[in-house]
Design a protein around this motif. Structure first.
Motif, PDB file in Angstrom:
ATOM      1  N   LYS A 125       0.846  -1.178   0.000  1.00 42.52           N
ATOM      2  CA  LYS A 125       0.000   0.000   0.000  1.00 42.52           C
ATOM      3  C   LYS A 125       0.887   1.236   0.000  1.00 42.52           C
ATOM      4  CE  LYS A 125      -3.978  -1.709   2.483  1.00 42.52           C
ATOM      5  NZ  LYS A 125      -4.811  -1.509   3.654  1.00 42.52           N
ATOM      6  N   GLN A 126       0.553   2.160  -0.882  1.00 43.14           N
ATOM      7  CA  GLN A 126       1.286   3.422  -0.876  1.00 43.14           C
ATOM      8  C   GLN A 126       0.432   4.460  -0.192  1.00 43.14           C
ATOM      9  OE1 GLN A 126       2.433   4.474  -4.840  1.00 43.14           O
ATOM     10  NE2 GLN A 126       4.553   4.465  -4.218  1.00 43.14           N
ATOM     11  N   GLN A 127       1.024   5.111   0.737  1.00 43.60           N
ATOM     12  CA  GLN A 127       0.302   6.154   1.441  1.00 43.60           C
ATOM     13  C   GLN A 127       0.954   7.497   1.142  1.00 43.60           C
ATOM     14  OE1 GLN A 127       0.421   5.115   5.537  1.00 43.60           O
ATOM     15  NE2 GLN A 127      -1.407   3.837   5.417  1.00 43.60           N
ATOM     16  N   GLY A 128       0.180   8.563   1.173  1.00 42.45           N
ATOM     17  CA  GLY A 128       0.713   9.912   0.992  1.00 42.45           C
ATOM     18  C   GLY A 128       1.344  10.402   2.287  1.00 42.45           C
ATOM     19  N   PHE A 129       1.782  11.643   2.250  1.00 47.54           N
ATOM     20  CA  PHE A 129       2.363  12.231   3.450  1.00 47.54           C
ATOM     21  C   PHE A 129       1.272  12.502   4.472  1.00 47.54           C
ATOM     22  CE2 PHE A 129       5.459  13.610   0.218  1.00 47.54           C
ATOM     23  CZ  PHE A 129       6.601  13.070   0.782  1.00 47.54           C
ATOM     24  N   THR A 130       1.620  12.376   5.712  1.00 48.55           N
ATOM     25  CA  THR A 130       0.677  12.754   6.762  1.00 48.55           C
ATOM     26  C   THR A 130       0.706  14.268   6.913  1.00 48.55           C
ATOM     27  OG1 THR A 130       2.308  12.657   8.528  1.00 48.55           O
ATOM     28  CG2 THR A 130       1.155  10.588   7.997  1.00 48.55           C
ATOM     29  N   ILE A 131      -0.270  14.778   7.579  1.00 51.15           N
ATOM     30  CA  ILE A 131      -0.351  16.232   7.806  1.00 51.15           C
ATOM     31  C   ILE A 131       0.885  16.717   8.555  1.00 51.15           C
ATOM     32  CG2 ILE A 131      -1.602  17.978   9.135  1.00 51.15           C
ATOM     33  CD1 ILE A 131      -3.072  17.349   6.681  1.00 51.15           C
ATOM     34  N   ILE A 132       1.331  15.974   9.513  1.00 52.07           N
ATOM     35  CA  ILE A 132       2.509  16.355  10.301  1.00 52.07           C
ATOM     36  C   ILE A 132       3.728  16.462   9.394  1.00 52.07           C
ATOM     37  CG2 ILE A 132       4.059  15.643  12.174  1.00 52.07           C
ATOM     38  CD1 ILE A 132       1.380  16.492  13.200  1.00 52.07           C
ATOM     39  N   GLU A 133       3.917  15.492   8.514  1.00 53.01           N
ATOM     40  CA  GLU A 133       5.073  15.520   7.605  1.00 53.01           C
ATOM     41  C   GLU A 133       5.002  16.721   6.670  1.00 53.01           C
ATOM     42  OE1 GLU A 133       6.077  10.748   7.194  1.00 53.01           O
ATOM     43  OE2 GLU A 133       4.447  11.614   5.988  1.00 53.01           O
ATOM     44  N   LEU A 134       3.816  17.016   6.159  1.00 49.24           N
ATOM     45  CA  LEU A 134       3.657  18.179   5.281  1.00 49.24           C
ATOM     46  C   LEU A 134       3.964  19.481   6.024  1.00 49.24           C
ATOM     47  CD1 LEU A 134       0.488  17.250   3.215  1.00 49.24           C
ATOM     48  CD2 LEU A 134       2.837  17.448   2.403  1.00 49.24           C
ATOM     49  N   ILE A 135       3.520  19.582   7.251  1.00 49.49           N
ATOM     50  CA  ILE A 135       3.791  20.791   8.041  1.00 49.49           C
ATOM     51  C   ILE A 135       5.289  20.946   8.267  1.00 49.49           C
ATOM     52  CG2 ILE A 135       3.524  21.803  10.346  1.00 49.49           C
ATOM     53  CD1 ILE A 135       0.630  20.723  10.324  1.00 49.49           C
ATOM     54  N   ILE A 136       5.965  19.843   8.550  1.00 52.57           N
ATOM     55  CA  ILE A 136       7.415  19.898   8.766  1.00 52.57           C
ATOM     56  C   ILE A 136       8.133  20.356   7.497  1.00 52.57           C
ATOM     57  CG2 ILE A 136       9.469  18.479   9.184  1.00 52.57           C
ATOM     58  CD1 ILE A 136       7.736  16.856  11.179  1.00 52.57           C
ATOM     59  N   VAL A 137       7.710  19.839   6.340  1.00 50.60           N
ATOM     60  CA  VAL A 137       8.321  20.242   5.059  1.00 50.60           C
ATOM     61  C   VAL A 137       8.090  21.730   4.803  1.00 50.60           C
ATOM     62  CG1 VAL A 137       8.171  19.967   2.557  1.00 50.60           C
ATOM     63  CG2 VAL A 137       8.279  17.947   4.022  1.00 50.60           C
ATOM     64  N   VAL A 138       6.878  22.197   5.041  1.00 45.00           N
ATOM     65  CA  VAL A 138       6.572  23.627   4.822  1.00 45.00           C
ATOM     66  C   VAL A 138       7.402  24.500   5.757  1.00 45.00           C
ATOM     67  CG1 VAL A 138       4.756  25.366   5.063  1.00 45.00           C
ATOM     68  CG2 VAL A 138       4.290  23.233   3.870  1.00 45.00           C
ATOM     69  N   VAL A 139       7.543  24.098   7.006  1.00 47.51           N
ATOM     70  CA  VAL A 139       8.343  24.874   7.963  1.00 47.51           C
ATOM     71  C   VAL A 139       9.796  24.924   7.518  1.00 47.51           C
ATOM     72  CG1 VAL A 139       9.263  24.857  10.315  1.00 47.51           C
ATOM     73  CG2 VAL A 139       6.819  24.532   9.938  1.00 47.51           C
ATOM     74  N   ILE A 140      10.346  23.794   7.070  1.00 50.98           N
ATOM     75  CA  ILE A 140      11.744  23.763   6.607  1.00 50.98           C
ATOM     76  C   ILE A 140      11.927  24.665   5.390  1.00 50.98           C
ATOM     77  CG2 ILE A 140      13.504  22.292   5.545  1.00 50.98           C
ATOM     78  CD1 ILE A 140      12.542  20.046   7.443  1.00 50.98           C
ATOM     79  N   LEU A 141      10.993  24.597   4.430  1.00 49.37           N
ATOM     80  CA  LEU A 141      11.080  25.472   3.246  1.00 49.37           C
ATOM     81  C   LEU A 141      10.982  26.946   3.638  1.00 49.37           C
ATOM     82  CD1 LEU A 141       8.953  23.486   0.640  1.00 49.37           C
ATOM     83  CD2 LEU A 141      11.439  23.794   0.671  1.00 49.37           C
ATOM     84  N   GLY A 142      10.132  27.240   4.609  1.00 46.35           N
ATOM     85  CA  GLY A 142      10.014  28.621   5.087  1.00 46.35           C
ATOM     86  C   GLY A 142      11.303  29.122   5.713  1.00 46.35           C
TER      87      GLY A 142
END
Length: 201
Positions: free
Chosen positions: A8-25
């Motif tokens: 099963k392939q799962q997408g990113f969780t909300i927590i992972e997406l928030i971490i990526v956005v914070v790092i990009l910021g």
């Protein structure tokens, strides 16, 4: 028979997406000041390049004046002394040999006008940047020039502003504004000096 396992392939969780956005910021916040510094550095480099070429050309004109036997103006005064550089007529101060005009034989370092400053840069620099004495033409030119007085020696000097650094000003710079406003270089025909004034914050 064995049970078949499905991947099963799962997408990113909300927590992972928030971490990526914070790092990009954080990366963007660190990079933006560097890009604004690059703009200031580019302005400084442009000014220094033109000022350096101008200073070299002034020295070459004075050398030609020396080789020509230090010609004087028609009246025996310093005004109107002629020097030819690659068949381009320049008027120099007959006392110092430094250029004071490219097209006005009456110009002298004590009574120059802004048009003399324009003609000097256009005459001595090959491929000279477009220069104007009209403050309203900043959008169509690279350099804005005016004449100011050297308080110590009493002679006129040319101030050459990088137009982009004063485009937001409402009034044309004058006098000693180059000490605190925009980026400019100043040419003193009394001694051939070229000084750079960068006011980037």
């Amino acid at each position: 028979m064995g049970t078949e396992m499905k991947n099963k392939q799962q997408g990113f969780t909300i927590i992972e997406l928030i971490i990526v956005v914070v790092i990009l910021g954080l990366l963007a916040a660190a990079a933006i000041p560097r890009f604004t510094d690059v703009s200031s550095d580019a302005e400084d480099a442009a000014l220094e390049g033109v000022a350096g070429g101008f200073a070299s050309a002034v020295g070459i004109v004075r050398g030609e004046w020396e080789l020509s036997g230090r010609p004087q103006g028609a009246s025996g005064t310093g005004a109107g002394a002629e020097v030819f550089m690659d068949q381009i007529l320049l008027y120099v101060d007959g006392d110092t040999g430094y250029p004071v005009s490219g097209d006005n034989e009456q110009a002298h370092d004590e009574n120059m006008v802004a048009a003399d400053c324009v003609s000097v840069i256009q005459s001595i620099l090959l491929g000279a940047p477009k220069t104007t004495a009209n403050f309203n033409d900043l959008a169509e030119t690279r350099y804005y020039t005016y004449v100011t007085q050297d308080s110590a020696a009493g002679n006129d000097m040319c101030v050459y502003y990088l137009a982009n650094t004063i485009k937001n000003e409402t009034n044309a710079p004058s006098g000693d504004d180059y000490l605190t406003l925009g980026n400019a270089f100043v040419y003193n025909p009394r001694n051939g000096g070229v000084s750079i004034h960068s006011n980037n914050q």
